[in-house]
Scaffold this motif. Structure first.
Motif, PDB file in Angstrom:
ATOM      1  N   ILE A 105      30.526   5.227  21.470  1.00 22.10           N
ATOM      2  CA  ILE A 105      29.303   5.986  20.130  1.00 22.10           C
ATOM      3  C   ILE A 105      30.921   7.155  18.820  1.00 22.10           C
ATOM      4  N   HIS A 106      31.138   6.307  18.105  1.00 19.77           N
ATOM      5  CA  HIS A 106      31.610   7.096  16.779  1.00 19.77           C
ATOM      6  C   HIS A 106      31.444   7.776  15.750  1.00 19.77           C
ATOM      7  N   ALA A 107      29.930   7.895  16.018  1.00 22.60           N
ATOM      8  CA  ALA A 107      29.210   8.703  14.516  1.00 22.60           C
ATOM      9  C   ALA A 107      27.833   8.195  14.760  1.00 22.60           C
ATOM     10  N   ILE A 108      26.806   8.923  14.206  1.00 22.17           N
ATOM     11  CA  ILE A 108      25.873   9.269  14.661  1.00 22.17           C
ATOM     12  C   ILE A 108      25.334   9.470  13.306  1.00 22.17           C
ATOM     13  N   PRO A 109      23.621   9.108  13.681  1.00 21.96           N
ATOM     14  CA  PRO A 109      22.587   8.911  14.730  1.00 21.96           C
ATOM     15  C   PRO A 109      23.400   6.941  15.561  1.00 21.96           C
ATOM     16  N   GLN A 110      23.033   6.356  16.590  1.00 24.06           N
ATOM     17  CA  GLN A 110      23.142   5.997  17.192  1.00 24.06           C
ATOM     18  C   GLN A 110      21.855   5.781  18.189  1.00 24.06           C
ATOM     19  N   LEU A 111      21.631   4.438  18.178  1.00 25.93           N
ATOM     20  CA  LEU A 111      20.405   4.623  19.858  1.00 25.93           C
ATOM     21  C   LEU A 111      20.670   2.913  20.047  1.00 25.93           C
ATOM     22  N   VAL A 112      21.090   3.264  21.145  1.00 19.45           N
ATOM     23  CA  VAL A 112      21.786   1.690  22.112  1.00 19.45           C
ATOM     24  C   VAL A 112      20.708   1.456  22.644  1.00 19.45           C
ATOM     25  N   VAL A 113      19.683   0.990  23.029  1.00 16.96           N
ATOM     26  CA  VAL A 113      18.926   0.549  23.880  1.00 16.96           C
ATOM     27  C   VAL A 113      19.639  -0.233  25.028  1.00 16.96           C
ATOM     28  N   VAL A 114      19.272   0.239  26.600  1.00 14.67           N
ATOM     29  CA  VAL A 114      19.533  -0.264  27.497  1.00 14.67           C
ATOM     30  C   VAL A 114      18.487   0.072  29.015  1.00 14.67           C
ATOM     31  N   ASN A 115      18.680  -1.550  29.866  1.00 13.79           N
ATOM     32  CA  ASN A 115      17.393  -1.736  30.405  1.00 13.79           C
ATOM     33  C   ASN A 115      17.724  -1.002  31.887  1.00 13.79           C
ATOM     34  N   ASN A 116      16.965  -0.123  32.878  1.00 15.10           N
ATOM     35  CA  ASN A 116      17.315   0.380  33.618  1.00 15.10           C
ATOM     36  C   ASN A 116      18.510  -0.039  34.555  1.00 15.10           C
ATOM     37  N   ARG A 117      18.787  -0.820  34.949  1.00 14.03           N
ATOM     38  CA  ARG A 117      20.390  -0.925  35.329  1.00 14.03           C
ATOM     39  C   ARG A 117      21.774  -0.525  34.742  1.00 14.03           C
ATOM     40  N   GLY A 118      21.366  -0.439  33.704  1.00 13.32           N
ATOM     41  CA  GLY A 118      22.217   0.285  32.184  1.00 13.32           C
ATOM     42  C   GLY A 118      22.939  -1.125  31.758  1.00 13.32           C
ATOM     43  N   GLU A 119      22.584  -1.943  31.684  1.00 13.55           N
ATOM     44  CA  GLU A 119      22.914  -3.283  30.846  1.00 13.55           C
ATOM     45  C   GLU A 119      22.784  -2.903  29.076  1.00 13.55           C
ATOM     46  N   VAL A 120      23.932  -2.960  28.176  1.00 16.69           N
ATOM     47  CA  VAL A 120      22.881  -2.547  26.810  1.00 16.69           C
ATOM     48  C   VAL A 120      22.309  -3.769  26.320  1.00 16.69           C
ATOM     49  N   VAL A 121      21.487  -4.075  25.699  1.00 20.01           N
ATOM     50  CA  VAL A 121      20.087  -4.851  26.034  1.00 20.01           C
ATOM     51  C   VAL A 121      20.389  -4.801  23.562  1.00 20.01           C
ATOM     52  N   ARG A 122      20.595  -3.444  23.529  1.00 18.98           N
ATOM     53  CA  ARG A 122      21.276  -3.570  22.183  1.00 18.98           C
ATOM     54  C   ARG A 122      21.636  -2.121  21.274  1.00 18.98           C
ATOM     55  N   ARG A 123      22.650  -2.556  20.781  1.00 19.66           N
ATOM     56  CA  ARG A 123      23.910  -1.879  20.616  1.00 19.66           C
ATOM     57  C   ARG A 123      23.733  -0.944  19.333  1.00 19.66           C
ATOM     58  N   ASN A 124      22.993  -2.287  18.400  1.00 16.32           N
ATOM     59  CA  ASN A 124      21.959  -0.945  16.953  1.00 16.32           C
ATOM     60  C   ASN A 124      20.657  -0.633  17.275  1.00 16.32           C
ATOM     61  N   SER A 137       9.912  -6.129  20.077  1.00 14.77           N
ATOM     62  CA  SER A 137      10.391  -7.539  20.662  1.00 14.77           C
ATOM     63  C   SER A 137      11.271  -7.860  20.829  1.00 14.77           C
ATOM     64  N   LEU A 138      13.094  -7.388  19.808  1.00 17.40           N
ATOM     65  CA  LEU A 138      13.701  -7.260  19.833  1.00 17.40           C
ATOM     66  C   LEU A 138      14.352  -6.684  21.514  1.00 17.40           C
ATOM     67  N   TRP A 139      14.031  -5.546  21.211  1.00 16.42           N
ATOM     68  CA  TRP A 139      13.954  -4.539  22.797  1.00 16.42           C
ATOM     69  C   TRP A 139      13.227  -5.620  24.256  1.00 16.42           C
ATOM     70  N   PHE A 140      12.127  -5.730  23.628  1.00 18.42           N
ATOM     71  CA  PHE A 140      10.897  -6.073  25.253  1.00 18.42           C
ATOM     72  C   PHE A 140      11.021  -7.758  24.477  1.00 18.42           C
ATOM     73  N   PRO A 141      11.923  -9.024  25.087  1.00 23.91           N
ATOM     74  CA  PRO A 141      10.666 -10.193  24.490  1.00 23.91           C
ATOM     75  C   PRO A 141       9.321 -10.366  24.855  1.00 23.91           C
ATOM     76  N   ARG A 142       9.337 -10.356  25.842  1.00 25.90           N
ATOM     77  CA  ARG A 142       7.993 -10.364  26.057  1.00 25.90           C
ATOM     78  C   ARG A 142       6.485  -9.399  25.183  1.00 25.90           C
ATOM     79  N   LEU A 143       7.132  -9.305  24.167  1.00 21.38           N
ATOM     80  CA  LEU A 143       6.393  -8.398  22.396  1.00 21.38           C
ATOM     81  C   LEU A 143       5.779  -9.193  22.362  1.00 21.38           C
ATOM     82  N   ASN A 144       6.954 -10.440  21.863  1.00 19.64           N
ATOM     83  CA  ASN A 144       7.247 -11.025  20.791  1.00 19.64           C
ATOM     84  C   ASN A 144       5.827 -11.006  20.406  1.00 19.64           C
ATOM     85  N   ARG A 145       5.405 -10.955  19.356  1.00 20.17           N
ATOM     86  CA  ARG A 145       4.549 -11.394  18.262  1.00 20.17           C
ATOM     87  C   ARG A 145       4.326 -13.011  18.134  1.00 20.17           C
ATOM     88  N   GLY A 146       4.710 -13.138  18.030  1.00 18.62           N
ATOM     89  CA  GLY A 146       5.003 -14.992  17.759  1.00 18.62           C
ATOM     90  C   GLY A 146       4.245 -15.509  19.258  1.00 18.62           C
TER      91      GLY A 146
END
Length: 151
Positions: A105-124, A137-146
């Motif tokens: 992280i070099h600037a804020i605000p920033q939101l990094v989404v990781v799974n509970n194993r610490g793997e980055v799911v979404r960097r931005n 739906s980007l963070w939890f594919p099972r929630l994809n409304r489509g």
């Protein structure tokens, strides 16, 4: 999430909880890098709070951990208690810098989404919140409304 394991987080009631418990009970963790003195950080909070609430209503196990760039713990706690949602914060100290380094992280605000194993799911995750109709739906594919009607 090895970097947080064994460390304490604080909630808005200023109660401490060991990070392991939060990690274990979550599918995804949004690491929210922000500071009390940052106007764009304040403007992102309503989107983050709404998404957090939506995640809960849709059964998604999302937790948010505020990683402050503040240098004053009291100022950070005031900002956290007065403005944030019902999630957790890393207390001001060496751990906050270590998490920022680990997540590059070099600037804020920033939101990094990781799974509970610490793997980055979404960097931005910030861009997801600001520019996507359904960031969950980007963070939890099972929630994809489509995909919901396809079953």
């Amino acid at each position: 999430m090895e970097i947080l394991k064994g460390n304490f987080l604080v909630n808005a009631n200023e109660e401490t909880v060991i990070a392991n418990e939060i990690i274990r009970s979550s599918e995804m963790i949004g690491l929210y890098f922000s500071a009390s003195w940052c106007p764009p950080c304040r403007s992102l909070l309503p989107l983050l709070k709404a998404t957090y609430k939506e995640a809960r209503s849709r059964g998604a196990k999302l937790e948010v951990v505020f990683v402050p760039s503040d240098s004053d713990d009291q100022q950070m706690m005031r900002f956290f208690v007065d403005n944030h949602g019902p999630w957790f914060a890393v207390p001001v100290g060496p751990l906050t810098a270590a998490v920022r380094r680990k997540m590059q992280i070099h600037a804020i605000p920033q939101l990094v989404v990781v799974n509970n194993r610490g793997e980055v799911v979404r960097r931005n995750g910030r861009a997801d919140l600001e520019g996507h109709e359904d960031p969950l739906s980007l963070w939890f594919p099972r929630l994809n409304r489509g995909a919901a009607g396809e079953n």
